[in-house]
Design a protein around this motif. Sequence first.
Motif, PDB file in Angstrom:
ATOM      1  N   UNK A   1     -52.736  67.511-119.898  1.00 17.87           N
ATOM      2  CA  UNK A   1     -52.618  67.186-118.475  1.00 17.87           C
ATOM      3  C   UNK A   1     -52.632  65.664-118.387  1.00 17.87           C
ATOM      4  N   UNK A   2     -51.462  65.092-118.253  1.00 19.39           N
ATOM      5  CA  UNK A   2     -51.317  63.657-118.438  1.00 19.39           C
ATOM      6  C   UNK A   2     -50.195  63.132-117.560  1.00 19.39           C
ATOM      7  N   UNK A   3     -50.448  62.026-116.872  1.00 15.68           N
ATOM      8  CA  UNK A   3     -49.385  61.328-116.154  1.00 15.68           C
ATOM      9  C   UNK A   3     -49.687  59.835-116.177  1.00 15.68           C
ATOM     10  N   UNK A   4     -48.698  59.038-115.813  1.00 14.10           N
ATOM     11  CA  UNK A   4     -48.820  57.600-115.973  1.00 14.10           C
ATOM     12  C   UNK A   4     -48.977  56.863-114.659  1.00 14.10           C
ATOM     13  N   UNK A   5     -49.403  55.602-114.786  1.00  9.69           N
ATOM     14  CA  UNK A   5     -49.514  54.701-113.644  1.00  9.69           C
ATOM     15  C   UNK A   5     -48.728  53.434-113.940  1.00  9.69           C
ATOM     16  N   UNK A  54     -44.893  62.511-116.621  1.00  7.52           N
ATOM     17  CA  UNK A  54     -44.561  62.603-118.038  1.00  7.52           C
ATOM     18  C   UNK A  54     -44.097  64.007-118.433  1.00  7.52           C
ATOM     19  N   UNK A  55     -44.098  64.922-117.469  1.00  9.91           N
ATOM     20  CA  UNK A  55     -43.764  66.296-117.795  1.00  9.91           C
ATOM     21  C   UNK A  55     -44.938  67.076-118.348  1.00  9.91           C
ATOM     22  N   UNK A  56     -46.149  66.540-118.197  1.00 15.43           N
ATOM     23  CA  UNK A  56     -47.348  67.202-118.731  1.00 15.43           C
ATOM     24  C   UNK A  56     -48.381  67.414-117.628  1.00 15.43           C
ATOM     25  N   UNK A  57     -47.930  67.851-116.481  1.00 18.88           N
ATOM     26  CA  UNK A  57     -48.833  68.080-115.358  1.00 18.88           C
ATOM     27  C   UNK A  57     -48.400  67.287-114.144  1.00 18.88           C
ATOM     28  N   UNK A  58     -48.622  67.852-112.974  1.00 25.28           N
ATOM     29  CA  UNK A  58     -48.206  67.218-111.728  1.00 25.28           C
ATOM     30  C   UNK A  58     -49.092  66.029-111.400  1.00 25.28           C
ATOM     31  N   UNK A  80     -55.401  60.726-118.128  1.00 25.26           N
ATOM     32  CA  UNK A  80     -55.479  61.915-118.974  1.00 25.26           C
ATOM     33  C   UNK A  80     -56.624  62.789-118.491  1.00 25.26           C
ATOM     34  N   UNK A  81     -56.289  63.955-117.970  1.00 22.54           N
ATOM     35  CA  UNK A  81     -57.287  64.880-117.446  1.00 22.54           C
ATOM     36  C   UNK A  81     -57.442  66.104-118.341  1.00 22.54           C
ATOM     37  N   UNK A  82     -56.904  66.051-119.547  1.00 22.57           N
ATOM     38  CA  UNK A  82     -57.029  67.169-120.479  1.00 22.57           C
ATOM     39  C   UNK A  82     -58.506  67.387-120.813  1.00 22.57           C
ATOM     40  N   UNK A  83     -58.936  68.620-120.751  1.00 24.33           N
ATOM     41  CA  UNK A  83     -60.326  68.988-121.065  1.00 24.33           C
ATOM     42  C   UNK A  83     -61.324  68.205-120.215  1.00 24.33           C
ATOM     43  N   UNK A  84     -61.014  68.040-118.968  1.00 23.22           N
ATOM     44  CA  UNK A  84     -61.810  67.225-118.051  1.00 23.22           C
ATOM     45  C   UNK A  84     -62.491  68.119-117.023  1.00 23.22           C
ATOM     46  N   UNK A  85     -63.742  67.815-116.687  1.00 22.64           N
ATOM     47  CA  UNK A  85     -64.460  68.544-115.651  1.00 22.64           C
ATOM     48  C   UNK A  85     -63.716  68.387-114.325  1.00 22.64           C
ATOM     49  N   UNK A  86     -63.274  69.474-113.708  1.00 22.11           N
ATOM     50  CA  UNK A  86     -62.464  69.346-112.483  1.00 22.11           C
ATOM     51  C   UNK A  86     -63.191  68.696-111.320  1.00 22.11           C
ATOM     52  N   UNK A 131     -56.560  65.030-101.696  1.00 19.16           N
ATOM     53  CA  UNK A 131     -55.663  64.377-102.648  1.00 19.16           C
ATOM     54  C   UNK A 131     -54.221  64.625-102.225  1.00 19.16           C
ATOM     55  N   UNK A 132     -53.327  63.821-102.780  1.00 22.08           N
ATOM     56  CA  UNK A 132     -51.892  64.045-102.586  1.00 22.08           C
ATOM     57  C   UNK A 132     -51.255  64.240-103.948  1.00 22.08           C
ATOM     58  N   UNK A 133     -50.490  65.325-104.096  1.00 19.82           N
ATOM     59  CA  UNK A 133     -49.797  65.595-105.363  1.00 19.82           C
ATOM     60  C   UNK A 133     -48.309  65.321-105.190  1.00 19.82           C
ATOM     61  N   UNK A 134     -47.639  65.092-106.333  1.00 24.42           N
ATOM     62  CA  UNK A 134     -46.226  64.729-106.323  1.00 24.42           C
ATOM     63  C   UNK A 134     -45.475  65.607-107.317  1.00 24.42           C
ATOM     64  N   UNK A 135     -45.168  66.838-106.924  1.00 23.99           N
ATOM     65  CA  UNK A 135     -44.447  67.728-107.843  1.00 23.99           C
ATOM     66  C   UNK A 135     -42.991  67.356-108.035  1.00 23.99           C
ATOM     67  N   UNK A 136     -42.430  66.531-107.138  1.00 29.75           N
ATOM     68  CA  UNK A 136     -41.008  66.198-107.201  1.00 29.75           C
ATOM     69  C   UNK A 136     -40.813  64.737-107.604  1.00 29.75           C
TER      70      UNK A 136
END
Length: 936
Positions: A130-134, A175-179, A145-151, A86-91
Amino acid sequence: MAISFTTKLTWIFALLLILVMTIQVRAQPPPGFINIDCGWKNNSGYVDQALILPYSSDGDYVEGGMNHEMLPEFMAGATNEQQKTLRSFPDGSRNCYTLPSNISKKYLLRATFTYGNYDRLNKTLDGSLFLFGLHIGVNFWEAVNLSNWDPSSTVLKEVITIAPSNFVSICLINFGSGTPFISSLELRPLQDTMYPFVNASVSVSYFQRYRFGNITDIKDYITRYPMDPYDRFWQSWSLTYGKSYSYPWISLNTSNKVESLPGTDVFNVPSAIFQQASTLDTNYSSIQFAVAQGPNLLGNNQKLLPIFHFAEINESNPNRRFDIYAGELLFPGFSPSLFQMDSKYMNGQFLQNSFTYFSLNKTATSSLPPLINAFEVYSLVGMENFTTDSDDVKCIKEVKKYYNLARINWNGDPCSPTEYSWEGLTCDHSKSNQNPNPRIVTVNLSTRGLRGGLAISFMNMTSLENLDLSHNNLTGAIPDYQLESLTVLNLSNNKIDGPIPDYILRRVQAGLLDLRLEGNPVCSNNRDTYCSENNNKKRNTTPTVLIAVIVPAVLISLLVGMCILWKLYWKGNSGDNEDYAMYEEETPLHIDIRRFTYAELKVITNNFQSIIGKGGFGIVYHGKLESGDEVAVKVLMETSIDESTDFLPEVQTLSKVHHKNLVTMQGYCQNKKCLALVYDFMPRGNLQQILRGGDIYSLDWEQRLHIALDAAQGLEYLHESCTPSIVHRDVKTANILLDKNLVGIISDFGLSRAFNDAHTHISTVAAGTLGYLDPEYHATFQLTVKTDVYSFGIVLLEIITGQPPVFNDPHTVHLPNWVRQKIAKGSIHDVADKRLLDQYDASSLESVIDLAMNCVENAAIDRPSMTEVISRLKVWLPALSSDKQSASGTPRRKYSMDSEIPKQFQMMISGVSNEGTSFQSGYTSGLTEISMFSGR
């Protein structure tokens, strides 16, 4: 014997060669297929063994981000290679993939997300959001939304859209609720005739897609490419829920080819899917579907469009006819044709809610109950935002490449949506019949360390008005920028040499172009105005000199002033007006907005006739520009610019900030007799007026939260997106204006202050409005962004309660203390504004009260950031009403925070016995079961 062995060996090698060639041929993707394994580090790519399709790294499609792998304990359970990386985007707040496409071509775009605890933070199961948008292009698509989600589980998102240009982009929004992160991206071209309800203004997001019939092989749980040449996912209903087709379910299948009539197949569903179907025993008459969002879904107002796929495959008795209902009759007396595909859908008519019952009811003349072969459901994705003009995009990307500007956060579309526009650009979003796309009108690359020559690409930006490349290391001659739109060209303090093009000189001499070249070698032998300093030093010393001269003559000046006032009084009474033009300030403010003269203000305001407000600055008048646009003109009369402490900060701040939830300043007047600011007019007044306006107009709960979200987004822009950050310092309901669609707009920046990221605070004298003042700031005079958060918390409490920040009950009480007392004595309903008439969700009310009380904590460190505030508000108000429009007049679209735990697709069957009884429950004669269809 040896000959025989050699012959066999030759045959073996030949067969192996054929097999290898076959695999290589199959590994060639269909034209237009793009398969990206995000985070894959090997540039050579690989072939997916299940699909026999090649996957490549994402390095050529995205800038920024970090490559990761899921933790080893999850590797063994991965069903494909794409899940493992995967690729993450912390910035950055927006990071975009750009995929090549053909303009106006229809595409299916699919993204997957498998967390795999790659960061070892256990974010999906730690209890936090744990939430971000598309975004698809420049429009909101869905949230992940990955809150309470099986990793180890995968979230799948899919959208059908039309490419607006020669590329299509998918953007991840923080959204400021997870990378944000992503595991794979797949692009599939569709036929132009497919999904006819998809157009330039409407895209659709995959909600669910099922095929029926008794499928037993687990390998067929998902049917996709190559059976479906467009690589759609068709989920098996029977394998999803372990159905063995016990009574009354009946599975039908045929080996006969099921075909479509020419010109009627707009979905191109594979024939193999139509060769199986599900129906009922003849004692039953109705199949009912209930389509609903799952229990962990954060929104409940997606608009859905169902598609039913039918083909009669019972050759012995084709007498089958049924009605299709969705609350009301959609398709009466439908009879599927024998071995012929038929799809029923409402072209462009989306259902207004996301919980809907569908019924397939046998008609009185039918001898067979209904059947179904396949079923699709899509949700609406409105495409209200327009992409930037394609020529401007091409040019600014050439500039980005030319100057190697990768370090600047220039990602995605340059202008749209406005909250993510590129730093240093100003765009014109006004729509016209000729070109509704935003145009770039200002490019500010001052002090960016640019090297080399001047980019020729600017010449092709035909709407460019202001180009600032000052304070860099640019060399060479000035290109012949033949742009009629260009009014400001600032090239000061570079290393530019060579002649100035004749076209540019002619425009300068005609007063059409402000050319600034001071500090360049080209000015070594040139004393023209464009090579002189802007006289800043002289202007800065002028007040001191004037004061030294004027002090001895103070008495005379006062006498002269009294004479002028006396003269003005008599002229005013006689109907004669003084010529204010003589008082126009000669020194303009160096900002790129319109400067009005006093005479122009008189015309705009009809001689200052209509007063619409009064405040600490002065009087606010209603006005109308030459274009017909309504404006508010805020005027402070009879003062000097040096005596007004609020005027300059407000002008300078508003000339730099551009956001849909911040007031737009059309211009200013800088006159020794009159200082004025000209804003967009807000016909609904301000939030304070509406909240305290009696029964004239009452906001409902949803409208109140929309306005709160609007204000929060404006403040977040000031805190997070401005460089340096800006603290408003006077956030209050009176400074939240409302446009005609009740969109909240923050105004009144007279007290705002900016500070650099290197400083956690700055010291200032306490300022603001009683009741909204941050107690920590009031005690220490140390200003931070949390000062605005406190004031916003008071605003939020006003929105909830309808009460002012300080009031008598029966003694003077501060609103936060009143709320605490009420909750301690009773329930949360005691604090809600009575005009809401209890029309609100109790859990939402409780959560918003909790957020407001977090914002008004005494210690700034205990308050959330505005980014956190927005994330929490979006949880409780996940959809922006489609009937509520932004300040520019663009309708807001509804969007949901889709948790992917999952959308439910419920199915049940009901029937009538031979005696004609109506709907009954129980396994023997009516409702037999409810199946929870659990999505991706």
